[in-house]
Design an enzyme around this catalytic site. Sequence first.
Site, PDB file in Angstrom:
ATOM      1  N   ARG A 136       0.833  -1.210   0.000  1.00 26.41           N
ATOM      2  CA  ARG A 136       0.000   0.000   0.000  1.00 26.41           C
ATOM      3  C   ARG A 136       0.869   1.262   0.000  1.00 26.41           C
ATOM      4  O   ARG A 136       0.551   2.252  -0.661  1.00 26.41           O
ATOM      5  CB  ARG A 136      -0.908  -0.028   1.230  1.00 26.41           C
ATOM      6  N   HIS A 185       0.566   4.225  -2.711  1.00 28.40           N
ATOM      7  CA  HIS A 185       0.289   5.609  -2.328  1.00 28.40           C
ATOM      8  C   HIS A 185       1.409   6.547  -2.755  1.00 28.40           C
ATOM      9  O   HIS A 185       1.168   7.734  -3.005  1.00 28.40           O
ATOM     10  CB  HIS A 185       0.064   5.700  -0.814  1.00 28.40           C
ATOM     11  N   ASP A 186       2.620   6.038  -2.851  1.00 30.75           N
ATOM     12  CA  ASP A 186       3.716   6.868  -3.356  1.00 30.75           C
ATOM     13  C   ASP A 186       3.526   7.142  -4.837  1.00 30.75           C
ATOM     14  O   ASP A 186       3.582   8.288  -5.290  1.00 30.75           O
ATOM     15  CB  ASP A 186       5.057   6.172  -3.118  1.00 30.75           C
ATOM     16  N   HIS A 221      -6.018  -6.311  -2.519  1.00 27.90           N
ATOM     17  CA  HIS A 221      -6.841  -6.357  -1.305  1.00 27.90           C
ATOM     18  C   HIS A 221      -7.006  -7.778  -0.780  1.00 27.90           C
ATOM     19  O   HIS A 221      -7.690  -7.982   0.222  1.00 27.90           O
ATOM     20  CB  HIS A 221      -8.222  -5.753  -1.574  1.00 27.90           C
ATOM     21  N   ASN A 277      -3.397   8.959   4.236  1.00 26.13           N
ATOM     22  CA  ASN A 277      -2.112   8.332   4.534  1.00 26.13           C
ATOM     23  C   ASN A 277      -1.827   8.155   6.023  1.00 26.13           C
ATOM     24  O   ASN A 277      -0.774   7.624   6.390  1.00 26.13           O
ATOM     25  CB  ASN A 277      -0.978   9.154   3.911  1.00 26.13           C
TER      26      ASN A 277
END
Length: 320
Positions: free
Chosen positions: A57, A61-62, A187, A89
């Site tokens: 994750r 997100h980066d 997920h 975040n």
Amino acid sequence: MAIMKLVFLVLFFHHANAQTLSTNFHRYSCPNLEGIVSRTTSKFISTTPSLAPALLRLHFHDCFVRGCDGSVLLNSTAGNTAEKASFPNLSLRGFQVVEAAKAAVEKQCPWMVSCADILALVARDAVFQIKGPFWPVPLGRRDGIVSRANEALANLPPPNFNITQLITSFGAKGLSVKDLVVLSGGHTIGVSFCSSFATRIYNFTGRNDADPSMDPAYVAELRRMCPPSDATTTVAMDPGSAQDFDVDYYSMVRQRRGLFQTDAALLDHSATNSYVQQHSTPLGSKSFFDDFAASMVKMGRIGVLTGRAGQIRKICSVVN
């Protein structure tokens, strides 16, 4: 004239090479890089397997904010609120694994390998170490020097996006509809705070109701685990195999037991629905692993800084 053409060609090819990631990028500058990162990551995953989905994750997100430039790793400063302090975040984990891998690499190859490259490797190794797929990680990223919280809010798809919004969000990053449904398969590992889906089970339309697209029995289960306004409890995104990288996630989505609206949304598009149906049995594991590996390589190339752009940070949480 011939000399000028030769100089132009040399400069052209140098520039082109500077903009291209390669699995051999650190062959000479840090030949033991992948072994160092793998061993460091293994020390953490062997004792805390739940860090694997967290690191996956973290990489996602980066890459979705400013590209895969390590900007999510930067701390806020007196004059700037960084990405990691943005609401989406706040629950990110695994920073210590990246920092430990970076420190180990710095001992052997100082100032050679970016935090962005190390994060990409750590995410791959963490998934592989819990028996997930392995993929070659093209390297040569440079670290960004800008990290803004508001950009995280603007770029990260929230858990209540519908399929049209998801396709648009992923498309803006150069990712296809197939990449969307494949990467959603991440997920299959990890957990979520109840607050991330509370509206879906308690107040979907503002009338104290649940999302009608969700299996009512699953809604009842989630309500037992997540009292209203619960901000601390976590539940598995793929109940029964939250630490196993497998295709059970697609089975859950097919049974209308996807935890987020973004999971349920995969049934609302012909291509994503077809993928869910085809991969909701163990027979789909091989092709899912191959597809996930390919989509991760593609995601890892989003908006990368190369050549002389950015910098190679000595410490991942601060700019040089």
